[in-house]
Each structure stands twice: as C-alpha cells, then as structure tokens.
Design an enzyme around this catalytic site. Structure first.
Site, short mmCIF file in Angstrom:
data_model
loop_
_atom_site.label_atom_id
_atom_site.label_comp_id
_atom_site.label_asym_id
_atom_site.label_seq_id
_atom_site.Cartn_x
_atom_site.Cartn_y
_atom_site.Cartn_z
N ASP A 98 0.87 -1.18 0.00
CA ASP A 98 0.00 0.00 0.00
C ASP A 98 0.91 1.23 0.00
OD1 ASP A 98 -2.37 1.62 0.43
OD2 ASP A 98 -3.24 -0.16 1.37
N ASP A 199 -2.93 4.64 -2.44
CA ASP A 199 -3.97 5.23 -1.62
C ASP A 199 -4.37 6.62 -2.15
OD1 ASP A 199 -5.33 4.85 1.05
OD2 ASP A 199 -4.41 6.79 1.41
N GLU A 255 -6.19 3.89 -6.08
CA GLU A 255 -7.48 4.15 -5.44
C GLU A 255 -7.88 5.55 -5.90
OE1 GLU A 255 -9.69 4.42 -1.13
OE2 GLU A 255 -7.73 5.32 -1.44
N HIS A 328 -11.21 -2.85 3.15
CA HIS A 328 -11.18 -2.44 4.56
C HIS A 328 -11.96 -1.15 4.81
CE1 HIS A 328 -8.25 -0.04 2.52
NE2 HIS A 328 -8.14 0.74 3.56
N ASP A 329 -12.46 -0.51 3.76
CA ASP A 329 -13.23 0.73 3.92
C ASP A 329 -14.72 0.51 3.71
OD1 ASP A 329 -10.92 2.26 4.32
OD2 ASP A 329 -10.68 2.60 2.17
C1 GLC Z 1 -7.93 5.43 1.68
C2 GLC Z 1 -7.79 4.21 2.56
C3 GLC Z 1 -8.47 4.48 3.86
C4 GLC Z 1 -7.78 5.65 4.51
C5 GLC Z 1 -7.74 6.87 3.59
C6 GLC Z 1 -6.75 7.86 4.07
O1 GLC Z 1 -9.23 5.68 1.33
O2 GLC Z 1 -8.28 3.09 1.91
O3 GLC Z 1 -8.48 3.38 4.72
O4 GLC Z 1 -8.43 5.99 5.69
O5 GLC Z 1 -7.35 6.53 2.29
O6 GLC Z 1 -5.44 7.38 3.92
#
Ligand code: GLC
Length: 551
Positions: A98, A199, A255, A328-329
């Site tokens: 990540d 991320d 992402e 995980h979100d």
């Molecule tokens: C992304 C991650 C999440 C995190 C956010 C800030 O969306 O998947 O878990 O809280 O970024 O880093």
C-alpha cells in the site's frame, strides 16, 4: 516478460491488524501473515495486497505513516517482513504494497521539520496557507470530519489535511517531494515487492485557487471537485511511471476517489504510461446523499447494474477494470448486497462472487469475504474503533443532524469497522485470531462462520471461490471475453454475457430472495461451468441463484 500477468490474477487483500496475531498482543502482525500463506495459496489467489505495515502512530490504522522505510513495531520487524516476502515468493505469490503518499503522519520527520518555521527547508513539503479573515483559508470539510485545515499557532498559518488532522497532505507540486516518493518506491522495488496499491492517488494534485466548496452535508464545503483528478495528477503519475514503475515488472492499482470513466481511461490507459487499473467508487457510493455515506438505505439492483455495466462496456479496449465488492473501507458485501440471514448467507455470498468474478477485470477478495464473513453490527459506540465512524458519530449527533439511535443504525450498515473485525479462523476463543485480547471485538458469529468450518465443508463459500479462481486460469473467455449486459430491465436478475471467438458465456444472478423468471438458459447444448445450486428449475432462478453456462 509477460507484461499483463495481472490480468488473469486474483488479488487477496490483507488488513494486517485484523488478520492473525502471532504474538498474543491482540493485534495482527507480519508473522501471523507468514503463518497463513498456505491458506491463501490454497484459495488460489496469486497476489497479496497488504494494507500499510509501515511505522505509524495509528491515527488511521497505518494510513498515517511516520516512516516509509520502517515496519510498525506492533506488526514486527523488517526481518519479519523480509521473511514474509521470501515465503510468498517461494509459493509463487506476489506482494503489492500500500503506497500512501497523498499525505504522511504529522509525526513524520518531514512534517515535524515543516512545522518548525515558515522558512524551514521542509516547509514546502506540505500545503500551508494563510487564514482568511481570521478563519480557515476555505470551507472544505475533511473526510474524517471537521475542517480540512488545521491552524498552527507557532507560524500563524493553516495546513491542509484531507483526512484527519494527523494526516497532513503532501505538496506534490514540490519537485523534492516527488523525488523523495520515487526514491522510497525504488527502495521497496529493489527489495523485491511486486506492485503498489496507491492510496487516494487521485487526490495528489489540488486546484491551486483553493475555492470554497458547495456546502452539501450541512457541515462543511465539499472539496472533492478541487482535490480529485486535479490539474497535474496525470503528469505526476507519468513521471512516477518513467522514474520508477516502468523499470520493474509491477502491478499497480490506484485508489481513485471521484474517478469518472474519462479519467479512468487516462489513469489506466493501455499504453502503460500511468497505472494498470483504478478502484472506482460509483457502485459503492450509490446509497448515501444528504449525510454523505451515512445511511441505512439498501442498494437498488437497477442502479447497481447501471454502474457496473457502464464500467464494463466503456473501458472495453481502453483500460482495465478492477473488480471488488469489499475492502477495509466498505461494509461486508454479503450484508450489503446479499443477505446475511443464516438461510441465505452462503448462497448470496456465492452469488455475489459469481457476479463479480465472471466480469472483465482483475478481481479483489478482501480477507474473510471468501468465507462469507458478515457485518459486525456493533450496537454500542464504545465497540467502534474507526476514526471515520467515531468522528462522524460525534459530529452528526452533536449537531443534531442524525439522532444517536439512527446513527448507530448507519454505522451498523456502513461503518468501516464492519470489515475490520478479526479474521475468523476457527471456533476457539476470539476465533483463533489471538491468544490475547483483540484490539476490536470479534464478530459473535465466529463459532458458525470460520475458516476451519469452511475448509471442512466441500460445499462452502471458500471452495466456491476456489473454483471461480480456477476458472479464470482455465477459460480464456473469463479474462478476455467481451462483456454485454442482458435483461437490463429485470428487477431481480443481474445478467450478462461474455463472448470470445465462437464462444459465449452466460452469467445470471438472482439478487433477490424470491424465485425469478429467467429463460436465458433454455437453449440446448451449454456446459454449466458453475452454480450455487445443484438442481435448477426450468425457466426460473431460485433465491440468490447464480449460474454460468458456456455455449
Ligand atoms: C484510503 C484508505 C483508507 C484511509 C484513507 C486515508 O481511502 O483506503 O483506509 O483511511 O485513504 O489514507
């Protein structure tokens, strides 16, 4: 070198904090992962995406990094990491790290320097602005509540944090920042990692005018239009690609909050000048509205189909899709899109898996999805750990926008903690996750739903996933077939076909708990590749039935 090895791969996501605790401190760790690699191998996934394991004060469970080249103490040591990586490679598993570089922790050395004075060498590593009329530079709200700006008394300026105030945004306009990030990535690549999940990478370039956002959630202005897919984002990613990515044989997924089809075609273009694929959010953002994501509303199949079909057809020949229900979100897929009542849990989990894995793109499985783990449905705010959930509960209830009881229902439906309860390995205390006290409560349904039970039952969700993964390796049509949506008006059934040369694969999934009329499989001569029912009824799909037939 087969550049597109990731196209017929399946990626398994591990959230280390909740996967397996080898040390007994109640927190998952790297050695715990190493111990369970054979399990992932047995499932058949090829690539592991590891949520952050870097040094972090854990304001956001590792998504706030204070040192990119150290391992979080709670998770182990760099030696443990190296051993884990070697053990993965021995088994033919690849590792995706990540990469969290939109922001760092406020405890990162760069930020501690940056904060010292207006003329510190690191000042420009972050985004500092003067206040406006004694207030924040603009009205943007942070993703985790409150203003996106934090005042620093010492230097009388504000810094930007799109997430928590312990996650200051890096200033990507600064060439030195980009250099630091690229060097750090190179260091990990030289260690032998096989890719990056980036991320919120769509947020690294901000609109330099920093205008106020539309005040849409009743609390703050919406910053998304000014921070997502910003003016230089593609330039930066192309530079990253030239400087790092193109020099190794990697898989990359960005992402991409706020990504549109048009933007995705650039991020994940087939010329390979940026990333291999992106995570889009349209199918997970269908519900929600006035109070952001906080709602108990169920997803309508009609809307879900429209989004999924759009991404399938419009990226065809232009860019590669990532396929996911869970991470995980997100809340647990079977609870959100399926039906987690005992009668339907396994059937609907298999149906959802069929629907996703037969589409075009690279599928992602989030730990526990492969055994049909469900939402935790915690009833008390004390049981929640997630910063987003806790802050939202506080903000919305204090301002009287949602009452406490209703807000708990919202958390039960969509809190990220639903996905973060410990992996359920067996029916022993704490589901075999830890010998200590887990950092977050185990889902009470673990005596029923756990890996051990799944491995003992030939009919389990686990073996169904295993079969779907195998099909991706066996049938070219699963990887390369052209997608076309079918029965687009149907209220219960989601159906599509994939075609390749003379072959046609039909996929139909009943998203409802009722029987639904379906004549798709009436033609002669097909070969059934997979189904979650042993017996079919003519002209009907049974509750949550899924069928895949090759003609
Ligand atoms: C992304 C991650 C999440 C995190 C956010 C800030 O969306 O998947 O878990 O809280 O970024 O880093």
């Amino acid at each position: 070198m087969n550049k597109a090895w990731w196209k017929n791969s399946v990626i398994y996501q591990i959230y280390p904090r909740s996967f397996a605790d080898s040390s007994g401190d109640g927190i998952g760790d790297i050695n715990g992962i190493t111990e369970h690699l054979d399990y992932i191998k047995e499932l058949g996934a090829d690539i592991i995406w590891l949520s952050p394991v870097y040094q972090s004060p854990n304001d956001d469970n590792g998504y706030d990094i204070s040192d990119y080249q150290e391992i979080m103490e709670e998770f182990g040591t760099m030696e443990d990491f190296d051993r884990m990586l070697a053990a993965m490679h021995e088994r033919g598993l690849k590792l995706v790290m990540d990469l969290v570089v939109n922001h760092t922790s406020d405890e990162h050395r760069w930020f501690m320097e940056s904060k010292k004075s207006r003329d510190n060498d690191y000042r420009d590593y972050y985004i500092w602005k003067e206040g406006k009329d004694g207030r924040e530079p603009n009205n943007w709200g942070a993703c985790f509540g409150g203003s996106a700006w934090e005042y620093d008394r010492e230097t009388d300026m504000y810094y930007l944090h799109c997430f928590s105030k312990k996650q200051p945004d890096l200033n990507w306009e600064n060439e030195k920042v980009r250099r630091e990030v690229f060097d750090m990535m190179t260091w990990w690549c030289d260690k032998g990692v096989d890719g990056f999940r980036m991320d919120v990478i769509s947020m690294i370039s901000k609109d330099s005018a920093y205008p106020d956002g539309e005040a849409d959630n009743g609390l703050y202005g919406n910053m998304s239009p000014y921070v997502c897919n910003g003016p230089h984002v593609h330039e930066y990613l192309q530079e990253m690609n030239r400087e790092v990515l193109s020099r190794y044989n990697l898989v990359t997924v960005g992402e991409a909050s706020g990504v549109t089809i048009e933007e995705a075609k650039k991020y994940a273009n087939l010329d390979d000048t940026e990333l291999n694929m992106v995570f889009q959010f349209e199918h997970t953002d269908i519900t929600g509205g006035k109070h952001g994501k906080w709602t108990t509303e169920r997803m309508e199949l009609k809307k879900l189909r429209a989004v999924l079909n759009k991404w399938q057809t419009e990226l065809e020949g232009k860019a590669w899709n990532s396929l996911y229900w869970d991470n995980h979100d997100q809340p647990r897929a079977v609870s959100r899109f399926g039906n987690d009542a005992p009668l339907y849990r396994e059937r609907s989990a298999k149906m959802l898996a069929t629907c996703l894995h037969m589409m075009k793109g690279t599928p992602y499985i989030y730990q526990g999805e492969e055994i049909g783990m469900t939402n935790a449905y915690f009833k008390r705010i004390e049981d929640y750990r997630d910063i987003e959930s806790l802050n939202a509960f506080r903000d919305y209830t204090e301002k009287g926008l949602i009452d406490e009881e209703e807000m708990i229902y919202c958390l039960q439906a969509v809190s990220r903690d639903n996905a973060r309860t410990p992996m359920q390995w067996d029916d022993s205390r704490h589901a075999g996750f830890t010998a200590g006290t887990p950092w977050i409560r185990v889902n009470p349904n673990y005596p029923m739903i756990n890996v051990k039970a799944a491995l003992e039952d030939p009919d389990s969700v686990f073996y169904y996933y295993q079969k779907l993964i195998r099909m991706r390796k066996e049938y070219e049509i699963v990887v390369d077939g052209i997608f076309k949506g079918l029965l687009e008006e149907d209220e219960n059934i989601y159906a599509y076909e994939r075609t390749l040369d003379e072959k046609r694969m039909l996929v139909a999934c009943n998203f409802s708990e009722h029987e639904a009329a379906c004549s798709l499989f009436e033609q002669e001569g097909g070969e059934e590749l997979i189904s979650n029912y042993k017996f079919h009824k003519t002209g009907i799909l049974q509750p949550y039935e899924a069928r895949v037939v090759l003609y």
